[in-house]
Every structure is written in structure tokens, then in C-alpha cells.
Design a protein around this motif. Structure first.
Motif, PDB file in Angstrom:
ATOM      1  N   TRP A 275       0.887  -1.115   0.235  1.00 26.86           N
ATOM      2  CA  TRP A 275       0.249   0.244  -0.129  1.00 26.86           C
ATOM      3  C   TRP A 275       0.898   1.245  -0.085  1.00 26.86           C
ATOM      4  O   TRP A 275       1.747   1.241   0.160  1.00 26.86           O
ATOM      5  N   ARG A 276       0.230   2.499  -0.319  1.00 27.33           N
ATOM      6  CA  ARG A 276       1.056   3.412  -0.573  1.00 27.33           C
ATOM      7  C   ARG A 276       0.667   3.903   1.010  1.00 27.33           C
ATOM      8  O   ARG A 276       0.415   4.215   1.326  1.00 27.33           O
ATOM      9  N   HIS A 277       2.759   4.215   1.303  1.00 24.95           N
ATOM     10  CA  HIS A 277       2.651   5.309   2.690  1.00 24.95           C
ATOM     11  C   HIS A 277       3.719   6.243   2.463  1.00 24.95           C
ATOM     12  O   HIS A 277       4.645   6.296   1.602  1.00 24.95           O
ATOM     13  N   ASP A 278       4.210   6.615   4.047  1.00 23.96           N
ATOM     14  CA  ASP A 278       5.354   7.839   3.538  1.00 23.96           C
ATOM     15  C   ASP A 278       6.336   7.522   4.402  1.00 23.96           C
ATOM     16  O   ASP A 278       6.162   6.536   5.418  1.00 23.96           O
ATOM     17  N   PRO A 279       7.211   7.762   4.026  1.00 21.80           N
ATOM     18  CA  PRO A 279       8.590   7.606   4.633  1.00 21.80           C
ATOM     19  C   PRO A 279       8.549   7.973   5.737  1.00 21.80           C
ATOM     20  O   PRO A 279       8.144   9.390   6.401  1.00 21.80           O
ATOM     21  N   PRO A 280       8.854   7.538   6.630  1.00 20.56           N
ATOM     22  CA  PRO A 280       8.807   7.625   8.174  1.00 20.56           C
ATOM     23  C   PRO A 280       9.650   8.757   8.556  1.00 20.56           C
ATOM     24  O   PRO A 280       9.159   9.914   9.606  1.00 20.56           O
ATOM     25  N   VAL A 281      10.382   9.552   8.267  1.00 22.15           N
ATOM     26  CA  VAL A 281      11.457  11.128   8.124  1.00 22.15           C
ATOM     27  C   VAL A 281      10.313  12.212   7.825  1.00 22.15           C
ATOM     28  O   VAL A 281      10.989  12.985   8.255  1.00 22.15           O
ATOM     29  N   VAL A 282       9.487  12.184   6.567  1.00 23.71           N
ATOM     30  CA  VAL A 282       9.351  12.868   6.283  1.00 23.71           C
ATOM     31  C   VAL A 282       7.871  12.971   7.121  1.00 23.71           C
ATOM     32  O   VAL A 282       6.554  12.328   7.509  1.00 23.71           O
ATOM     33  N   HIS A 283       7.807  14.354   7.306  1.00 21.73           N
ATOM     34  CA  HIS A 283       6.497  14.929   8.218  1.00 21.73           C
ATOM     35  C   HIS A 283       5.554  16.203   7.025  1.00 21.73           C
ATOM     36  O   HIS A 283       5.949  16.798   6.523  1.00 21.73           O
ATOM     37  N   ARG A 284       4.360  16.161   7.959  1.00 20.70           N
ATOM     38  CA  ARG A 284       3.156  16.292   6.678  1.00 20.70           C
ATOM     39  C   ARG A 284       3.260  18.171   7.182  1.00 20.70           C
ATOM     40  O   ARG A 284       3.674  18.239   8.691  1.00 20.70           O
ATOM     41  N   GLN A 285       3.876  18.901   5.987  1.00 24.11           N
ATOM     42  CA  GLN A 285       3.753  19.833   5.612  1.00 24.11           C
ATOM     43  C   GLN A 285       2.665  20.846   5.507  1.00 24.11           C
ATOM     44  O   GLN A 285       2.728  20.222   4.336  1.00 24.11           O
ATOM     45  N   PRO A 286       1.990  21.691   6.163  1.00 27.89           N
ATOM     46  CA  PRO A 286       1.141  22.522   5.070  1.00 27.89           C
ATOM     47  C   PRO A 286       1.003  23.404   3.763  1.00 27.89           C
ATOM     48  O   PRO A 286       2.028  23.701   3.855  1.00 27.89           O
ATOM     49  N   GLY A 287       0.825  23.232   2.522  1.00 30.15           N
ATOM     50  CA  GLY A 287       1.338  23.629   1.635  1.00 30.15           C
ATOM     51  C   GLY A 287       2.285  23.211   0.726  1.00 30.15           C
ATOM     52  O   GLY A 287       2.416  23.709  -0.216  1.00 30.15           O
ATOM     53  N   VAL A 288       2.817  21.894   0.823  1.00 31.29           N
ATOM     54  CA  VAL A 288       3.595  20.792   0.537  1.00 31.29           C
ATOM     55  C   VAL A 288       3.678  19.682   0.126  1.00 31.29           C
ATOM     56  O   VAL A 288       2.612  19.514   1.426  1.00 31.29           O
ATOM     57  N   PRO A 289       2.953  19.467  -1.349  1.00 29.16           N
ATOM     58  CA  PRO A 289       2.976  18.251  -1.458  1.00 29.16           C
ATOM     59  C   PRO A 289       3.497  16.672  -0.755  1.00 29.16           C
ATOM     60  O   PRO A 289       4.258  16.689  -0.555  1.00 29.16           O
ATOM     61  N   LEU A 290       2.406  16.001  -0.838  1.00 27.48           N
ATOM     62  CA  LEU A 290       2.466  14.763   0.307  1.00 27.48           C
ATOM     63  C   LEU A 290       3.087  13.645  -1.078  1.00 27.48           C
ATOM     64  O   LEU A 290       3.100  13.488  -2.303  1.00 27.48           O
ATOM     65  N   VAL A 291       4.431  13.298  -0.869  1.00 32.96           N
ATOM     66  CA  VAL A 291       5.224  12.543  -1.340  1.00 32.96           C
ATOM     67  C   VAL A 291       5.424  11.145  -0.760  1.00 32.96           C
ATOM     68  O   VAL A 291       5.723  10.414   0.539  1.00 32.96           O
ATOM     69  N   SER A 292       5.312   9.959  -1.200  1.00 27.93           N
ATOM     70  CA  SER A 292       5.413   8.810  -0.779  1.00 27.93           C
ATOM     71  C   SER A 292       6.594   7.738  -1.158  1.00 27.93           C
ATOM     72  O   SER A 292       7.570   8.428  -1.715  1.00 27.93           O
ATOM     73  N   CYS A 293       7.100   6.981  -0.127  1.00 21.22           N
ATOM     74  CA  CYS A 293       8.051   5.881  -0.366  1.00 21.22           C
ATOM     75  C   CYS A 293       8.169   5.659  -1.307  1.00 21.22           C
ATOM     76  O   CYS A 293       7.282   5.180  -2.323  1.00 21.22           O
ATOM     77  N   ILE A 294       9.346   5.622  -1.769  1.00 22.05           N
ATOM     78  CA  ILE A 294      10.047   5.269  -3.319  1.00 22.05           C
ATOM     79  C   ILE A 294       9.139   3.542  -3.223  1.00 22.05           C
ATOM     80  O   ILE A 294       9.268   3.030  -4.631  1.00 22.05           O
ATOM     81  N   GLY A 295       8.875   2.498  -1.867  1.00 17.23           N
ATOM     82  CA  GLY A 295       9.126   1.860  -1.939  1.00 17.23           C
ATOM     83  C   GLY A 295       7.684   1.448  -2.421  1.00 17.23           C
ATOM     84  O   GLY A 295       7.063   0.092  -1.991  1.00 17.23           O
ATOM     85  N   SER A 296       6.550   2.169  -2.295  1.00 19.58           N
ATOM     86  CA  SER A 296       4.999   2.004  -1.684  1.00 19.58           C
ATOM     87  C   SER A 296       4.506   1.439  -3.480  1.00 19.58           C
ATOM     88  O   SER A 296       4.908   1.745  -4.881  1.00 19.58           O
ATOM     89  N   LEU A 297       3.625   0.454  -3.168  1.00 11.63           N
ATOM     90  CA  LEU A 297       3.511   0.255  -4.450  1.00 11.63           C
ATOM     91  C   LEU A 297       4.570  -1.075  -5.452  1.00 11.63           C
ATOM     92  O   LEU A 297       3.862  -1.252  -6.483  1.00 11.63           O
ATOM     93  N   GLU A 298       5.596  -1.023  -4.343  1.00 11.20           N
ATOM     94  CA  GLU A 298       5.654  -2.690  -4.664  1.00 11.20           C
ATOM     95  C   GLU A 298       5.035  -3.602  -4.907  1.00 11.20           C
ATOM     96  O   GLU A 298       4.654  -4.105  -4.228  1.00 11.20           O
ATOM     97  N   ILE A 299       6.011  -4.750  -6.325  1.00 11.96           N
ATOM     98  CA  ILE A 299       5.033  -5.887  -5.966  1.00 11.96           C
ATOM     99  C   ILE A 299       6.424  -7.198  -4.645  1.00 11.96           C
ATOM    100  O   ILE A 299       7.723  -6.763  -5.267  1.00 11.96           O
TER     101      ILE A 299
END
Length: 83
Positions: free
Chosen positions: A30-54
Motif C-alpha cells: 500500500w502507499r505509505h509515507d517515509p518515516p522521516v517525512v512529516h506533513r507540512q501544510p502547502g507542501v505536496p505529499l511524497v510517498s515512499c519509493i517502496g510504495s506500490l512495489e510487488i
């Protein structure tokens, strides 16, 4: 349905993996955020590069919860139908 958790190779977190059609032993993370990235208002969400891998799913049965219908009233079931 409870999805199995599989370790993401990129961020090392345990992430749910859904089944891939036609490939019983494979799943897609499943799509997930990297553990070191914190959500900041106005900044686009960036998923972990491992998201959606088989990935390989762990062996075992997936758990599916099914709501069973309530049994009919016992008095109605036990009484024979008379004609």
C-alpha cells in the motif's frame, strides 16, 4: 479483510500488502509515507519509493471476516408445517 504486513525494502516499515490478481504468492504494498517525512501544510505529499512495489506475500491464509446471518427464530424452525 486483514491484509498481511510485509517489510518495505526502502524504509524498513511493516506495510499492508494487498493481493495481486492472478499471482497468489505476490502482493502490492500500500502507499505509505517515509518515516522521516512529516506533513507540512502547502507542501505536496511524497510517498515512499517502496510504495506500490510487488512483493512476496508471507505464507498462510488471509483472514476474511464474514457477517453470518442470524438464525431464524427457534420456535419457527422446530414447529412442523401442518397442512
Amino acid at each position: 479483510m486483514k491484509l498481511p504486513r510485509v517489510r518495505c525494502e526502502k524504509c524498513e516499515r511493516a506495510i499492508a500488502a494487498g493481493p495481486v490478481a492472478g499471482r497468489l504468492s505476490k502482493g502490492r504494498l500500500w502507499r505509505h509515507d517515509p518515516p522521516v517525512v512529516h506533513r507540512q501544510p502547502g507542501v505536496p505529499l511524497v510517498s515512499c519509493i517502496g510504495s506500490l512495489e510487488i512483493v512476496d506475500l508471507p505464507y498462510g491464509q488471509m483472514e476474511i471476516t464474514i457477517d453470518e446471518p442470524e438464525p431464524a427464530d427457534a420456535a419457527q424452525v422446530d414447529d412442523p408445517v401442518l397442512f
